[in-house]
Design an enzyme around this catalytic site. Structure first.
Site, PDB file in Angstrom:
ATOM      1  N   SER A 147     -16.225 -59.042  -1.538  1.00 14.37           N
ATOM      2  CA  SER A 147     -15.967 -57.607  -1.433  1.00 14.37           C
ATOM      3  C   SER A 147     -14.502 -57.322  -1.117  1.00 14.37           C
ATOM      4  O   SER A 147     -13.802 -58.131  -0.500  1.00 14.37           O
ATOM      5  CB  SER A 147     -16.840 -56.996  -0.335  1.00 14.37           C
TER       6      SER A 147
HETATM    7  N1  SAH Z   1     -21.110 -59.789   1.281  1.00  9.58           N
HETATM    8  C1  SAH Z   1     -20.274 -60.391   0.256  1.00  9.58           C
HETATM    9  C2  SAH Z   1     -20.435 -59.677  -1.057  1.00  9.58           C
HETATM   10  C3  SAH Z   1     -21.143 -60.520  -2.031  1.00  9.58           C
HETATM   11  S1  SAH Z   1     -21.491 -59.747  -3.589  1.00  9.58           S
HETATM   12  C4  SAH Z   1     -18.819 -60.383   0.709  1.00  9.58           C
HETATM   13  O1  SAH Z   1     -18.533 -60.102   1.845  1.00  9.58           O
HETATM   14  O2  SAH Z   1     -17.940 -60.691  -0.080  1.00  9.58           O
HETATM   15  C5  SAH Z   1     -23.207 -59.385  -3.372  1.00  9.58           C
HETATM   16  C6  SAH Z   1     -24.136 -60.540  -3.244  1.00  9.58           C
HETATM   17  O3  SAH Z   1     -25.468 -60.003  -3.263  1.00  9.58           O
HETATM   18  C7  SAH Z   1     -24.103 -61.562  -4.393  1.00  9.58           C
HETATM   19  O4  SAH Z   1     -23.805 -62.814  -3.872  1.00  9.58           O
HETATM   20  C8  SAH Z   1     -25.520 -61.501  -4.976  1.00  9.58           C
HETATM   21  O5  SAH Z   1     -26.002 -62.758  -5.396  1.00  9.58           O
HETATM   22  C9  SAH Z   1     -26.320 -60.968  -3.807  1.00  9.58           C
HETATM   23  N2  SAH Z   1     -27.594 -60.349  -4.170  1.00  9.58           N
HETATM   24  C10 SAH Z   1     -27.884 -59.557  -5.229  1.00  9.58           C
HETATM   25  N3  SAH Z   1     -29.180 -59.186  -5.197  1.00  9.58           N
HETATM   26  C11 SAH Z   1     -29.728 -59.773  -4.090  1.00  9.58           C
HETATM   27  C12 SAH Z   1     -31.037 -59.788  -3.515  1.00  9.58           C
HETATM   28  N4  SAH Z   1     -32.053 -59.125  -4.057  1.00  9.58           N
HETATM   29  N5  SAH Z   1     -31.229 -60.491  -2.370  1.00  9.58           N
HETATM   30  C13 SAH Z   1     -30.211 -61.174  -1.790  1.00  9.58           C
HETATM   31  N6  SAH Z   1     -28.964 -61.208  -2.296  1.00  9.58           N
HETATM   32  C14 SAH Z   1     -28.718 -60.511  -3.423  1.00  9.58           C
END
Ligand code: SAH
Length: 224
Positions: free
Chosen positions: A71
């Site tokens: 993010s």
């Molecule tokens: N929190 C992270 C952002 C990651 S992007 C940061 O700080 O950078 C969002 C993440 O959500 C991805 O890794 C994706 O695989 C995950 N994601 C998407 N759908 C999901 C679900 N149903 N359950 C758990 N994780 C999920």
């Protein structure tokens, strides 16, 4: 390179580069000093592949593999600020661990963090990253997190870092009835609205915080 040097950063990941990012967050309206301090002291470059680590302190989302992103620092700061404004943070649920950057930031403010990721290698990477930072108040789960984590509820805050089309009822139910706070992007693939939902008893108050762009919240889990 020793861990110490690695954590402090050199060149494009130096202290001065990090301070420039902090300035940008303040310009964009982040005011919570605790949040700013945590962003300052969390080395974002360790969450990225070496080829991209020189861009770690730019205020942008960057690819982390598996079609996912880390993010944007502003968005992490904003979501953390909103979650922490709602009072005590004994227990926080994060849905979408990714490489663990938001997890690391919120873990410095909350007593206990529960985080769920559907892509196993990303969850393993997040565990490794947080271990390197000495963070121990996080419980991890490899699962489809779209329905929350019922056994650990209620939560003082739920932060979702992937966007559903609509908010699952389960997430409302897992909020603490005494001011539990849900910060969540809602909408289609290209653009979503960031929403802040506060629960008070059986009442729900929703505030719209503007447009954001997250990856979609998907169903099912992925092993490799
Ligand atoms: N929190 C992270 C952002 C990651 S992007 C940061 O700080 O950078 C969002 C993440 O959500 C991805 O890794 C994706 O695989 C995950 N994601 C998407 N759908 C999901 C679900 N149903 N359950 C758990 N994780 C999920």
């Amino acid at each position: 390179m020793s861990n110490q040097l690695n954590l402090n950063g050199i060149g494009m990941t130096s202290r001065r580069t990090r301070e420039r990012l902090l300035g940008r967050l303040v310009e964009q309206g982040i005011v919570n000093m605790q949040v700013l301090d945590v962003i300052r002291s969390t080395p974002r470059h360790i969450f990225l592949d070496e080829a991209l680590s020189h861009r770690a302190y730019e205020d942008v989302a960057l690819p982390i593999g598996h079609g996912q992103t880390i993010s944007q620092p502003y968005v992490v700061a904003r979501m953390t600020e909103i979650a922490s404004n709602s009072g005590r943070l004994d227990s926080v649920l994060e849905i979408g661990t990714g490489c663990g950057y938001q997890t690391a930031v919120i873990s410095k403010i909350a007593k206990k963090v529960y985080t769920i990721e559907r892509i196993k290698p990303l969850l393993e990477r997040a565990k490794k990253n947080l271990k390197l930072l000495g963070i121990r108040n996080v419980e991890y789960r490899h699962e489809d997190g779209s329905l929350g984590w019922e056994e650990k509820a209620p939560f003082d805050a739920i932060i979702t870092t992937a966007a559903p089309q609509t908010i699952p009822d389960e997430l409302y139910q897992q909020l603490s009835p005494e001011g539990g706070s849900l910060v969540i992007p809602v909408g289609g693939d290209n653009q979503q609205d960031l929403k802040h939902i506060v629960r008070s008893g059986q009442k729900i108050h929703t505030e719209n915080l503007g447009s954001v762009r997250f990856v979609p919240l998907l169903t099912g889990q992925v092993q490799t």
